[in-house]
Design a protein around this motif. Structure first.
Motif: not given
Length: 127
Positions: A23, A48, A28
Motif C-alpha cells: 500500500t 484506491g 491514496e
C-alpha cells in the motif's frame, strides 16, 4: 553497471497478489483504468488500493485463480511514466489463454498515482 530508474525499482516491489503489503507504493487516490472488450464486466476505473484489490479478486474468481503475470520489460519515460510489457496467462471458461499486455504507470511524488492496463485482445493466443 546500469542502475534502474527509481520508479522501476518501486514497481519491482509490487506484488499484485498481495496489495496489502504494497500500500505504501500507491497514492491514496490512485486510479486503475481497465478496458477489455473480452471482459466487459471488469471494464472501468478502480479507485484506491481497495478498488485495485477488488479488480484482482474479481479477475481471480473469473479465472479460478489461474491468472498469472510474467514481466517482459519495463521502460522509464522521463521521471513520471513507466511502460511495462507483460505476458499474462489465465484460464477463462475452460480455455487457456496467453495475452500480451502493456501497462502505463504514472508516478507522482514517488508513488503510483495512475495506471492504464492495455491488453492485446485481438491477438491473444491459446496458452
Amino acid at each position: 553497471m546500469v542502475q534502474d530508474h527509481p520508479n522501476i525499482s518501486l514497481l519491482e516491489r509490487l506484488d499484485p497478489s498481495d496489495l496489502a503489503s504494497s500500500t505504501e507504493l500507491f497514492s491514496e487516490d490512485v486510479v486503475f483504468h481497465y478496458f477489455n472488450s473480452e471482459l466487459p464486466d471488469l471494464n472501468g476505473d478502480y479507485v484506491g488500493v481497495a478498488g485495485i484489490r477488488t479488480f484482482f479478486e474479481t479477475l481471480g474468481q473469473k479465472t479460478a485463480g489461474t491468472f498469472k503475470v510474467t514481466p517482459v520489460s519495463a521502460t522509464a519515460v522521463g521521471d513520471e511514466l513507466v511502460v511495462t510489457q507483460t505476458r499474462n496467462t489465465l484460464t477463462l471458461e475452460g480455455e487457456a489463454i496467453a495475452i500480451d499486455v502493456v501497462v502505463v504507470w504514472r508516478f507522482i511524488n514517488g508513488r503510483i498515482a495512475e495506471v492504464w492496463d492495455i491488453p492485446s485482445v485481438y491477438t491473444q493466443a491459446r496458452a
